[in-house]
Design a protein around this motif. Structure first.
Motif, PDB file in Angstrom:
ATOM      1  N   GLY A  19       0.775  -1.241   0.000  1.00 55.61           N
ATOM      2  CA  GLY A  19       0.000   0.000   0.000  1.00 55.61           C
ATOM      3  C   GLY A  19       0.803   1.284   0.000  1.00 55.61           C
ATOM      4  O   GLY A  19       0.215   2.364   0.021  1.00 55.61           O
ATOM      5  N   PHE A  20       2.129   1.188  -0.021  1.00 55.57           N
ATOM      6  CA  PHE A  20       2.962   2.385  -0.001  1.00 55.57           C
ATOM      7  C   PHE A  20       3.292   2.858  -1.416  1.00 55.57           C
ATOM      8  O   PHE A  20       2.926   2.229  -2.387  1.00 55.57           O
ATOM      9  N   PHE A  21       3.943   3.998  -1.510  1.00 54.77           N
ATOM     10  CA  PHE A  21       4.380   4.612  -2.765  1.00 54.77           C
ATOM     11  C   PHE A  21       3.187   4.988  -3.648  1.00 54.77           C
ATOM     12  O   PHE A  21       3.214   4.840  -4.863  1.00 54.77           O
ATOM     13  N   VAL A  22       2.149   5.497  -2.997  1.00 56.28           N
ATOM     14  CA  VAL A  22       0.926   5.924  -3.673  1.00 56.28           C
ATOM     15  C   VAL A  22       1.256   7.056  -4.652  1.00 56.28           C
ATOM     16  O   VAL A  22       1.947   8.007  -4.308  1.00 56.28           O
ATOM     17  N   GLY A  23       0.798   6.924  -5.872  1.00 59.73           N
ATOM     18  CA  GLY A  23       1.011   7.950  -6.891  1.00 59.73           C
ATOM     19  C   GLY A  23       2.312   7.804  -7.660  1.00 59.73           C
ATOM     20  O   GLY A  23       2.543   8.546  -8.605  1.00 59.73           O
ATOM     21  N   TRP A  24       3.171   6.883  -7.254  1.00 57.45           N
ATOM     22  CA  TRP A  24       4.408   6.663  -7.997  1.00 57.45           C
ATOM     23  C   TRP A  24       4.074   5.935  -9.293  1.00 57.45           C
ATOM     24  O   TRP A  24       3.373   4.926  -9.270  1.00 57.45           O
ATOM     25  N   PRO A  25       4.574   6.419 -10.433  1.00 55.40           N
ATOM     26  CA  PRO A  25       4.302   5.729 -11.698  1.00 55.40           C
ATOM     27  C   PRO A  25       4.881   4.313 -11.733  1.00 55.40           C
ATOM     28  O   PRO A  25       4.297   3.415 -12.315  1.00 55.40           O
ATOM     29  N   VAL A  53       2.082   0.655   8.714  1.00 54.81           N
ATOM     30  CA  VAL A  53       1.273   1.827   8.362  1.00 54.81           C
ATOM     31  C   VAL A  53       2.135   3.050   8.071  1.00 54.81           C
ATOM     32  O   VAL A  53       1.646   4.051   7.562  1.00 54.81           O
ATOM     33  N   GLY A  54       3.426   2.963   8.393  1.00 57.72           N
ATOM     34  CA  GLY A  54       4.332   4.071   8.111  1.00 57.72           C
ATOM     35  C   GLY A  54       5.772   3.651   8.335  1.00 57.72           C
ATOM     36  O   GLY A  54       6.044   2.661   9.018  1.00 57.72           O
ATOM     37  N   PHE A  55       6.684   4.411   7.745  1.00 60.02           N
ATOM     38  CA  PHE A  55       8.103   4.139   7.935  1.00 60.02           C
ATOM     39  C   PHE A  55       8.910   5.373   7.573  1.00 60.02           C
ATOM     40  O   PHE A  55       8.455   6.242   6.843  1.00 60.02           O
ATOM     41  N   VAL A  56      10.120   5.423   8.083  1.00 62.21           N
ATOM     42  CA  VAL A  56      11.110   6.414   7.696  1.00 62.21           C
ATOM     43  C   VAL A  56      12.443   5.682   7.672  1.00 62.21           C
ATOM     44  O   VAL A  56      12.669   4.780   8.484  1.00 62.21           O
ATOM     45  N   ASN A  57      13.302   6.045   6.728  1.00 61.24           N
ATOM     46  CA  ASN A  57      14.613   5.408   6.688  1.00 61.24           C
ATOM     47  C   ASN A  57      15.703   6.439   6.454  1.00 61.24           C
ATOM     48  O   ASN A  57      15.432   7.584   6.079  1.00 61.24           O
ATOM     49  N   SER A  58      16.931   6.016   6.729  1.00 63.42           N
ATOM     50  CA  SER A  58      18.080   6.890   6.516  1.00 63.42           C
ATOM     51  C   SER A  58      19.237   6.086   5.939  1.00 63.42           C
ATOM     52  O   SER A  58      19.331   4.868   6.139  1.00 63.42           O
ATOM     53  N   ILE A  59      20.092   6.791   5.234  1.00 62.87           N
ATOM     54  CA  ILE A  59      21.350   6.229   4.766  1.00 62.87           C
ATOM     55  C   ILE A  59      22.440   7.123   5.339  1.00 62.87           C
ATOM     56  O   ILE A  59      22.213   8.309   5.568  1.00 62.87           O
ATOM     57  N   GLU A  72       7.015   7.746   4.741  1.00 65.10           N
ATOM     58  CA  GLU A  72       5.711   7.431   4.150  1.00 65.10           C
ATOM     59  C   GLU A  72       4.764   6.948   5.232  1.00 65.10           C
ATOM     60  O   GLU A  72       5.154   6.195   6.124  1.00 65.10           O
ATOM     61  N   VAL A  73       3.534   7.398   5.121  1.00 68.46           N
ATOM     62  CA  VAL A  73       2.445   6.939   5.973  1.00 68.46           C
ATOM     63  C   VAL A  73       1.292   6.589   5.043  1.00 68.46           C
ATOM     64  O   VAL A  73       0.998   7.344   4.107  1.00 68.46           O
ATOM     65  N   LEU A  74       0.677   5.447   5.283  1.00 68.61           N
ATOM     66  CA  LEU A  74      -0.457   5.057   4.440  1.00 68.61           C
ATOM     67  C   LEU A  74      -1.526   6.145   4.457  1.00 68.61           C
ATOM     68  O   LEU A  74      -1.793   6.738   5.511  1.00 68.61           O
ATOM     69  N   PRO A  75      -2.163   6.402   3.302  1.00 66.28           N
ATOM     70  CA  PRO A  75      -3.208   7.433   3.244  1.00 66.28           C
ATOM     71  C   PRO A  75      -4.309   7.242   4.294  1.00 66.28           C
ATOM     72  O   PRO A  75      -4.827   8.216   4.823  1.00 66.28           O
ATOM     73  N   THR A  76      -4.617   6.009   4.634  1.00 66.64           N
ATOM     74  CA  THR A  76      -5.651   5.733   5.638  1.00 66.64           C
ATOM     75  C   THR A  76      -5.238   6.151   7.039  1.00 66.64           C
ATOM     76  O   THR A  76      -6.076   6.219   7.950  1.00 66.64           O
ATOM     77  N   HIS A  78      -3.151   9.032   7.580  1.00 68.28           N
ATOM     78  CA  HIS A  78      -2.695  10.425   7.582  1.00 68.28           C
ATOM     79  C   HIS A  78      -3.374  11.202   8.711  1.00 68.28           C
ATOM     80  O   HIS A  78      -4.459  10.848   9.166  1.00 68.28           O
ATOM     81  N   ASN A  79      -2.726  12.286   9.130  1.00 66.88           N
ATOM     82  CA  ASN A  79      -3.262  13.213  10.131  1.00 66.88           C
ATOM     83  C   ASN A  79      -3.509  12.572  11.493  1.00 66.88           C
ATOM     84  O   ASN A  79      -4.426  12.966  12.213  1.00 66.88           O
ATOM     85  N   LYS A  80      -2.684  11.586  11.834  1.00 64.96           N
ATOM     86  CA  LYS A  80      -2.787  10.934  13.138  1.00 64.96           C
ATOM     87  C   LYS A  80      -1.483  11.084  13.928  1.00 64.96           C
ATOM     88  O   LYS A  80      -1.308  10.436  14.952  1.00 64.96           O
ATOM     89  N   GLY A  81      -0.557  11.923  13.418  1.00 61.33           N
ATOM     90  CA  GLY A  81       0.702  12.145  14.126  1.00 61.33           C
ATOM     91  C   GLY A  81       1.762  11.091  13.892  1.00 61.33           C
ATOM     92  O   GLY A  81       2.821  11.127  14.518  1.00 61.33           O
ATOM     93  N   ILE A  82       1.495  10.154  13.000  1.00 65.51           N
ATOM     94  CA  ILE A  82       2.443   9.062  12.759  1.00 65.51           C
ATOM     95  C   ILE A  82       3.714   9.571  12.085  1.00 65.51           C
ATOM     96  O   ILE A  82       4.827   9.219  12.503  1.00 65.51           O
TER      97      ILE A  82
END
Length: 134
Positions: A19-25, A53-59, A72-76, A78-82
């Motif tokens: 469910g991630f990368f929404v809108g990516w071609p 439902v969400g993630f962040v990564n670093s290099i 990224e946070v799943l659209p479902t 959003h707006n929950k502070g994740i």
């Protein structure tokens, strides 16, 4: 359901990561997604039950600098502070480094400024034909 957070990437074996990368071609496949998280210097996962439902990564070079390529946070969810909590946690993971950089679209700069980051200038290159990671 309660959102849980973890830096333990072994959890990826047990979580639904769809469910991630929404809108990516050309979004990365689940295999590539798992590989990019596992190859990260640091990553923080947000999950609910058995669903990512969400993630962040670093290099990073592990000495002076790090870059945060993805939040990224799943659209479902959003707006929950994740997203805010994910950034807070990755900042804690990277606080021993001199610089932590992130590039984002213009409309997101104020979001990151509210989370303690400062506006900066940068440059980037994109090879959109490689967006899927394959």
């Amino acid at each position: 359901m309660l959102i849980q957070y973890s830096t333990n990437l072994d959890l990826l074996e047990k979580l639904n990561i769809e469910g991630f990368f929404v809108g990516w071609p050309s979004p990365p496949s689940s295999t590539v997604f798992r590989k990019l998280l596992e190859g990260s210097y640091k990553a923080v996962l947000a999950f609910e039950d058995h669903k990512l439902v969400g993630f962040v990564n670093s290099i990073s070079d592990g000495v002076l600098s790090a870059y945060i390529p993805l939040l990224e946070v799943l659209p479902t969810h959003h707006n929950k502070g994740i997203g805010k909590e994910l950034i807070k946690r990755i900042q804690k993971e990277l606080e021993h480094l001199y610089m932590v950089d992130l590039l984002c679209d213009q409309e997101l700069i104020s979001y990151y400024e509210k989370l303690g980051m400062m506006k900066a200038q940068g440059a980037c290159m994109r090879n959109y034909d490689r967006q899927s990671g394959n």
